[in-house]
Motif scaffolding. Structure first.
Motif, mmCIF file in Angstrom:
data_model
loop_
_atom_site.group_PDB
_atom_site.id
_atom_site.type_symbol
_atom_site.label_atom_id
_atom_site.label_comp_id
_atom_site.label_asym_id
_atom_site.label_seq_id
_atom_site.Cartn_x
_atom_site.Cartn_y
_atom_site.Cartn_z
ATOM 1 N N GLN A 1 0.736 -1.062 -0.136
ATOM 2 C CA GLN A 1 0.054 0.060 -0.159
ATOM 3 C C GLN A 1 0.876 1.390 -0.001
ATOM 4 N N TYR A 2 2.114 1.032 0.443
ATOM 5 C CA TYR A 2 3.093 2.381 0.629
ATOM 6 C C TYR A 2 4.198 2.186 -0.611
ATOM 7 N N PHE A 3 4.672 1.072 -0.693
ATOM 8 C CA PHE A 3 6.009 0.726 -1.285
ATOM 9 C C PHE A 3 5.659 -0.068 -2.441
ATOM 10 N N PRO A 4 6.521 0.226 -3.735
ATOM 11 C CA PRO A 4 6.324 -0.554 -4.836
ATOM 12 C C PRO A 4 7.219 -1.959 -4.681
ATOM 13 N N LEU A 5 6.648 -3.097 -5.403
ATOM 14 C CA LEU A 5 7.635 -4.313 -4.950
ATOM 15 C C LEU A 5 8.899 -4.124 -5.376
ATOM 16 N N SER A 6 9.418 -3.253 -6.461
ATOM 17 C CA SER A 6 10.656 -2.789 -6.846
ATOM 18 C C SER A 6 11.579 -2.480 -5.712
ATOM 19 N N GLN A 7 11.043 -1.854 -4.958
ATOM 20 C CA GLN A 7 11.921 -1.272 -3.404
ATOM 21 C C GLN A 7 12.009 -2.392 -2.415
ATOM 22 N N ILE A 8 11.427 -3.706 -2.759
ATOM 23 C CA ILE A 8 11.362 -4.676 -1.637
ATOM 24 C C ILE A 8 12.195 -5.937 -2.217
ATOM 25 N N HIS A 9 13.425 -6.383 -1.274
ATOM 26 C CA HIS A 9 14.083 -7.533 -1.599
ATOM 27 C C HIS A 9 13.645 -8.822 -0.740
ATOM 28 N N PHE A 10 13.323 -10.026 -1.187
ATOM 29 C CA PHE A 10 13.228 -11.220 -0.250
ATOM 30 C C PHE A 10 14.316 -11.861 -0.392
ATOM 31 N N VAL A 11 14.914 -12.328 0.750
ATOM 32 C CA VAL A 11 16.041 -13.152 0.865
ATOM 33 C C VAL A 11 15.439 -14.523 1.427
ATOM 34 N N SER A 12 16.070 -15.375 0.835
ATOM 35 C CA SER A 12 15.400 -16.901 1.114
ATOM 36 C C SER A 12 16.478 -17.485 2.541
ATOM 37 N N GLY A 13 15.798 -17.531 3.561
ATOM 38 C CA GLY A 13 16.678 -17.967 4.864
ATOM 39 C C GLY A 13 17.184 -19.338 4.491
ATOM 40 N N GLU A 14 16.661 -20.179 3.724
ATOM 41 C CA GLU A 14 17.208 -21.550 3.404
ATOM 42 C C GLU A 14 18.431 -21.253 2.599
ATOM 43 N N ARG A 15 18.405 -20.272 1.535
ATOM 44 C CA ARG A 15 19.597 -20.158 0.660
ATOM 45 C C ARG A 15 20.740 -19.465 1.316
ATOM 46 N N LEU A 16 20.249 -18.584 2.475
ATOM 47 C CA LEU A 16 21.258 -17.946 3.293
ATOM 48 C C LEU A 16 22.219 -18.665 4.043
ATOM 49 N N ILE A 17 21.605 -20.068 4.229
ATOM 50 C CA ILE A 17 22.563 -21.090 4.942
ATOM 51 C C ILE A 17 23.107 -21.840 3.934
ATOM 52 N N THR A 18 22.205 -22.260 2.985
ATOM 53 C CA THR A 18 23.408 -23.241 1.798
ATOM 54 C C THR A 18 24.156 -22.368 0.913
ATOM 55 N N ASP A 19 23.615 -21.128 0.592
ATOM 56 C CA ASP A 19 24.549 -20.328 -0.381
ATOM 57 C C ASP A 19 24.441 -18.867 -0.015
ATOM 58 N N PRO A 20 25.209 -18.610 1.086
ATOM 59 C CA PRO A 20 25.197 -17.351 1.607
ATOM 60 C C PRO A 20 25.935 -16.152 0.730
ATOM 61 N N ALA A 21 26.965 -16.377 0.187
ATOM 62 C CA ALA A 21 27.550 -15.439 -0.757
ATOM 63 C C ALA A 21 26.552 -15.217 -1.999
ATOM 64 N N GLY A 22 25.889 -16.300 -2.262
ATOM 65 C CA GLY A 22 24.850 -15.871 -3.502
ATOM 66 C C GLY A 22 23.829 -15.056 -3.037
ATOM 67 N N GLU A 23 23.264 -15.376 -1.752
ATOM 68 C CA GLU A 23 22.142 -14.514 -1.412
ATOM 69 C C GLU A 23 22.469 -13.082 -1.101
ATOM 70 N N LEU A 24 23.792 -13.002 -0.448
ATOM 71 C CA LEU A 24 24.332 -11.631 -0.266
ATOM 72 C C LEU A 24 24.714 -10.940 -1.471
ATOM 73 N N GLY A 25 25.029 -11.640 -2.624
ATOM 74 C CA GLY A 25 25.574 -11.082 -3.883
ATOM 75 C C GLY A 25 24.146 -10.475 -4.511
ATOM 76 N N ARG A 26 22.936 -11.079 -4.340
ATOM 77 C CA ARG A 26 21.633 -10.651 -4.863
ATOM 78 C C ARG A 26 21.412 -9.325 -3.876
ATOM 79 N N VAL A 27 21.529 -9.271 -2.537
ATOM 80 C CA VAL A 27 21.300 -8.027 -1.509
ATOM 81 C C VAL A 27 22.315 -6.948 -2.006
ATOM 82 N N GLN A 28 23.525 -7.278 -2.591
ATOM 83 C CA GLN A 28 24.427 -6.196 -3.040
ATOM 84 C C GLN A 28 23.932 -5.614 -4.382
#
Length: 203
Positions: A98-125
């Motif tokens: 209602q306030y923010f477009p989806l383009s301003q929200i990034h979802f991190v997978s908690g499971e992939r943060l464990i199996t592929d932390p660099a990959g998930e943090l790469g997407r955050v960066q």
């Protein structure tokens, strides 16, 4: 928030923002250009983890099953219980959209943060418009905790790992209870996948 230069990013985190009804409006009024990062994980695992943490502080609480169901025989899940409600991600997301477009929200997978932390943090960066500096070489797998930890920086003699409350063994829950909760969450998960354009494969 501390004042920042144009070349800097200020970050703030708390587990409760995403599920607090008033948070989107407050953040929007403070800065409508904010980028939002939400870590999500399988809602069934999340609920069990939530219960495990509460149990460690209050050992006399009712069983997980007693709290999770209004009527276990009929499979009626108690969605008013916070541990269950938080995992209904699509409901919280609707509030934020209602306030923010989806383009301003990034979802991190908690499971992939464990199996592929660099990959998930790469997407955050990438999402934050930063150069990919954090890579595989910054992590090692901690067998005791069961998840990756940051290798020690040159300025410190100790590696950086999450606190004592993280990585504790979950309470054992009957498989049929887990199946009932999977069924409960499935429609919420499917709608969430559709809204964010990503299948987290929690089924």
């Amino acid at each position: 928030m501390p004042r920042t230069l144009d070349s800097q990013i200020t970050m703030e985190k708390t587990p409760s923002y995403f599920v607090t009804k008033e948070a989107p409006k407050r953040i929007f009024n403070m800065s409508r250009d904010s980028k939002l990062i939400v870590v999500v994980r399988n809602p069934v695992t999340r609920a069990i983890s939530d219960y495990t943490q509460t149990l460690s502080k209050k050992p006399d609480i009712p069983t997980f099953e007693a709290l999770a169901f209004k009527n276990r025989t009929l499979g009626l899940v108690d969605s008013s219980w916070n541990a269950i409600r938080i995992g209904m991600y699509v409901l919280h997301l609707e509030n934020w959209l209602q306030y923010f477009p989806l383009s301003q929200i990034h979802f991190v997978s908690g499971e992939r943060l464990i199996t592929d932390p660099a990959g998930e943090l790469g997407r955050v960066q990438d999402f934050l418009g930063l150069k990919r500096i954090v890579t595989d070489k910054h992590f090692y797998f901690n067998k005791t905790k069961g998840f990756p930890c940051l290798k020690k920086p040159e300025s410190s003699s100790l590696p950086r790992c999450l606190g004592k409350s993280k990585g504790r063994t979950h309470v054992q829950i009957d498989q049929d209870v887990i199946e009932q909760l999977r069924e409960f969450y499935r429609p919420f998960n499917i709608k969430f996948y559709e809204m964010v354009g990503h299948n987290f494969r929690w089924d």
